[in-house]
Design a protein around this motif. Sequence first.
Motif, mmCIF file in Angstrom:
data_model
loop_
_atom_site.group_PDB
_atom_site.id
_atom_site.type_symbol
_atom_site.label_atom_id
_atom_site.label_comp_id
_atom_site.label_asym_id
_atom_site.label_seq_id
_atom_site.Cartn_x
_atom_site.Cartn_y
_atom_site.Cartn_z
ATOM 1 N N ARG A 68 31.136 28.787 24.525
ATOM 2 C CA ARG A 68 31.179 30.490 24.108
ATOM 3 C C ARG A 68 32.219 29.835 22.821
ATOM 4 N NH1 ARG A 68 30.232 34.064 20.428
ATOM 5 N NH2 ARG A 68 30.801 36.266 21.340
ATOM 6 N N ALA A 69 33.624 29.733 24.069
ATOM 7 C CA ALA A 69 35.159 29.676 23.778
ATOM 8 C C ALA A 69 35.162 28.942 22.624
ATOM 9 C CB ALA A 69 35.667 29.206 25.653
ATOM 10 N N VAL A 70 34.557 28.043 22.441
ATOM 11 C CA VAL A 70 34.923 26.673 21.312
ATOM 12 C C VAL A 70 34.021 27.177 20.526
ATOM 13 C CG1 VAL A 70 33.984 24.183 20.706
ATOM 14 C CG2 VAL A 70 34.816 24.756 23.085
ATOM 15 N N GLU A 71 33.054 28.179 20.292
ATOM 16 C CA GLU A 71 32.428 28.563 19.255
ATOM 17 C C GLU A 71 33.439 29.501 18.377
ATOM 18 O OE1 GLU A 71 28.049 30.005 18.655
ATOM 19 O OE2 GLU A 71 29.139 31.219 19.554
ATOM 20 N N ILE A 72 33.829 30.462 19.815
ATOM 21 C CA ILE A 72 34.912 31.547 19.821
ATOM 22 C C ILE A 72 36.066 30.699 17.961
ATOM 23 C CG2 ILE A 72 36.770 33.808 19.591
ATOM 24 C CD1 ILE A 72 34.755 34.326 21.405
ATOM 25 N N LEU A 73 36.514 29.938 18.910
ATOM 26 C CA LEU A 73 37.425 29.100 18.062
ATOM 27 C C LEU A 73 37.530 28.613 16.816
ATOM 28 C CD1 LEU A 73 39.361 27.000 21.256
ATOM 29 C CD2 LEU A 73 40.256 29.029 19.849
ATOM 30 N N GLN A 74 36.007 27.992 16.800
ATOM 31 C CA GLN A 74 35.340 27.604 14.815
ATOM 32 C C GLN A 74 35.350 28.258 14.327
ATOM 33 O OE1 GLN A 74 32.759 24.573 17.498
ATOM 34 N NE2 GLN A 74 33.142 23.551 16.536
ATOM 35 N N ARG A 75 34.664 29.443 14.696
ATOM 36 C CA ARG A 75 34.529 30.292 13.802
ATOM 37 C C ARG A 75 35.948 31.310 13.828
ATOM 38 N NH1 ARG A 75 29.726 34.143 16.657
ATOM 39 N NH2 ARG A 75 27.853 32.935 15.547
ATOM 40 N N HIS A 76 36.378 31.475 13.830
ATOM 41 C CA HIS A 76 37.553 32.148 13.778
ATOM 42 C C HIS A 76 38.810 31.809 13.663
ATOM 43 C CE1 HIS A 76 34.570 35.178 14.060
ATOM 44 N NE2 HIS A 76 34.176 35.400 15.350
ATOM 45 N N PHE A 77 39.118 30.843 14.839
ATOM 46 C CA PHE A 77 40.574 30.524 14.429
ATOM 47 C C PHE A 77 41.471 29.439 13.448
ATOM 48 C CE2 PHE A 77 40.512 32.742 17.979
ATOM 49 C CZ PHE A 77 41.643 33.638 18.508
ATOM 50 N N ASP A 78 42.411 29.370 12.570
ATOM 51 C CA ASP A 78 42.132 28.879 11.696
ATOM 52 C C ASP A 78 43.516 27.771 12.172
ATOM 53 O OD1 ASP A 78 41.131 30.269 9.269
ATOM 54 O OD2 ASP A 78 42.495 32.092 10.086
ATOM 55 N N PHE A 110 43.874 35.637 5.520
ATOM 56 C CA PHE A 110 43.343 35.811 7.051
ATOM 57 C C PHE A 110 44.235 34.291 8.464
ATOM 58 C CE2 PHE A 110 41.398 37.724 10.519
ATOM 59 C CZ PHE A 110 42.106 38.754 11.104
ATOM 60 N N VAL A 111 44.912 34.434 8.835
ATOM 61 C CA VAL A 111 45.645 33.043 9.621
ATOM 62 C C VAL A 111 45.202 33.584 10.921
ATOM 63 C CG1 VAL A 111 46.655 31.345 9.775
ATOM 64 C CG2 VAL A 111 46.426 32.745 7.283
ATOM 65 N N VAL A 112 44.196 33.334 11.785
ATOM 66 C CA VAL A 112 43.655 33.329 13.010
ATOM 67 C C VAL A 112 44.720 32.390 14.052
ATOM 68 C CG1 VAL A 112 42.640 33.969 15.301
ATOM 69 C CG2 VAL A 112 42.194 34.809 12.801
ATOM 70 N N THR A 113 45.382 32.831 15.072
ATOM 71 C CA THR A 113 46.722 31.830 15.405
ATOM 72 C C THR A 113 46.102 31.836 17.398
ATOM 73 O OG1 THR A 113 48.310 32.377 15.433
ATOM 74 C CG2 THR A 113 47.783 31.673 14.037
ATOM 75 N N THR A 114 46.184 30.864 17.733
ATOM 76 C CA THR A 114 46.388 30.782 19.425
ATOM 77 C C THR A 114 47.254 29.935 19.640
ATOM 78 O OG1 THR A 114 45.866 31.546 21.619
ATOM 79 C CG2 THR A 114 44.520 30.119 20.074
ATOM 80 N N MET A 115 48.417 29.270 20.840
ATOM 81 C CA MET A 115 48.353 28.549 21.374
ATOM 82 C C MET A 115 47.912 28.148 23.089
ATOM 83 S SD MET A 115 51.104 25.655 21.474
ATOM 84 C CE MET A 115 52.155 26.566 20.560
ATOM 85 N N LEU A 116 48.067 27.410 22.790
ATOM 86 C CA LEU A 116 46.846 26.097 23.909
ATOM 87 C C LEU A 116 47.877 25.473 24.793
ATOM 88 C CD1 LEU A 116 43.600 26.569 22.777
ATOM 89 C CD2 LEU A 116 44.317 28.714 24.711
ATOM 90 N N ARG A 117 47.519 24.930 26.368
ATOM 91 C CA ARG A 117 48.350 23.906 27.301
ATOM 92 C C ARG A 117 46.945 23.313 28.003
ATOM 93 N NH1 ARG A 117 52.571 26.452 31.055
ATOM 94 N NH2 ARG A 117 52.175 24.414 31.393
ATOM 95 N N ASP A 118 47.847 22.362 28.759
ATOM 96 C CA ASP A 118 47.106 21.386 29.957
ATOM 97 C C ASP A 118 46.668 22.695 30.636
ATOM 98 O OD1 ASP A 118 45.866 19.225 31.603
ATOM 99 O OD2 ASP A 118 47.568 20.258 32.700
ATOM 100 N N ALA A 119 45.255 22.549 31.420
ATOM 101 C CA ALA A 119 44.560 23.231 31.768
ATOM 102 C C ALA A 119 45.605 23.769 33.696
ATOM 103 C CB ALA A 119 43.073 22.904 31.831
ATOM 104 N N ILE A 120 45.426 22.290 33.496
ATOM 105 C CA ILE A 120 46.099 22.490 35.434
ATOM 106 C C ILE A 120 47.466 22.913 35.435
ATOM 107 C CG2 ILE A 120 46.580 21.134 37.542
ATOM 108 C CD1 ILE A 120 42.993 20.798 36.743
ATOM 109 N N SER A 176 32.799 19.054 11.758
ATOM 110 C CA SER A 176 32.443 19.817 10.717
ATOM 111 C C SER A 176 31.852 21.392 10.560
ATOM 112 C CB SER A 176 31.184 19.152 10.467
ATOM 113 O OG SER A 176 29.989 19.470 11.209
ATOM 114 N N ASN A 177 32.404 21.718 11.859
ATOM 115 C CA ASN A 177 32.295 23.073 11.819
ATOM 116 C C ASN A 177 33.016 23.878 12.246
ATOM 117 O OD1 ASN A 177 29.172 23.303 11.799
ATOM 118 N ND2 ASN A 177 29.142 22.630 14.521
ATOM 119 N N MET A 178 34.469 23.352 11.906
ATOM 120 C CA MET A 178 36.026 23.852 12.091
ATOM 121 C C MET A 178 36.579 24.609 10.794
ATOM 122 S SD MET A 178 37.881 21.168 13.602
ATOM 123 C CE MET A 178 38.948 21.617 14.099
#
Length: 344
Positions: A260-270, A188-198, A78-80
């Motif tokens: 904190r990282a998840v918070e930044i994603l939820q606040r700003h990344f579309d 204003f569309v903020v984006t990023t790409m992530l992948r498996d951590a290991i 609900s916070n995304m």
Amino acid sequence: MPGRKVFTRFFASLLLALSFNAVRIYVGFHLSNKYSLEGQIGNSSTAFLRDFVWPRNEPIVERALEVAKKPKIPPLLSNMRSVDESKLPYKCGVIFFYHIACTGGSSINHWFGKQIKLNGPHTSYWTKWGRKEKMEANFIKGVTNQTQNIGPNEWRFVHAHGMSYFPNASEAYLYQWREEVESQGCGFVVTTMLRDAIGHTISQTKGMIKPNVTLDQFMSYLEPENYNQRGLFVTQLDYLLYNMGPRNEYNATREEKVRRAVEILQRHFDVVSLGDYDIFADIIHKITGWLPEKITESNVFGGDLNYSYAELQKIKDLTEANGDVAFIDAVKHLYYGHLEHLVS
């Protein structure tokens, strides 16, 4: 370097061992015991300015204090951030792509460049990045210019990479840029790409070939006692928070970093994608109305990476200890299928 070749079977068993359960973290985030943001409200001391206002000479103190006052966001669906489907495609806007190394960002960056050429004179591309400490000041000035005086049918693409922007310390600018763009009736569309951590850490180890260092030397900065050091690579969690700066200069716990990282994603990344080029491209096409164009892979490493079981175990253990596995698990839980209804 000692070792044996890494086979697909090992990778499969290693990845299956990672938990896919959601990470529920409700730990209050304090960047350091000495200079907590919340404890500094109303205080413009030298220490506060040095540690939390970047670039140091920019008049952003008031905005930074406003951000510090905002309530912490628990990692809930609900916070995304979301996209108003009824308004798509947006008639104009700015796409801000935060490019994390070794996540497929080069392919996306090249794809955006093709989109600019394909979609005519009302689209443009801008970037400003490098390896210098003071690069962020020039980047922030440039992005601020990019968010102003947008034409009625104009799209601008902004590429953030390599010391250009530090989201944890400079979060205030994301609020500022969004308000400026949306005040003009644009998106204003903020984006990023992530992948498996290991897999990301393993991919990064190709960077030890050129300086000719051992795996132990390459991975040493992830050792717990080296929290305030810069390494030869940066994990996804640290890149999202601190870019290419010291890994954890505030000595926050891994739970605090993940929250904190998840918070930044939820606040700003579309738009947040986990390695799915096709879905990413389809969502951007729906948001912008651009002509469809598939993303093709680029900057692909063609060599061999040979490690022993013990070396791979070390990579896995240090990546987990840093918080990256928990971070990506949380992102999978929150963003799996997010916005895919736009293109289904």
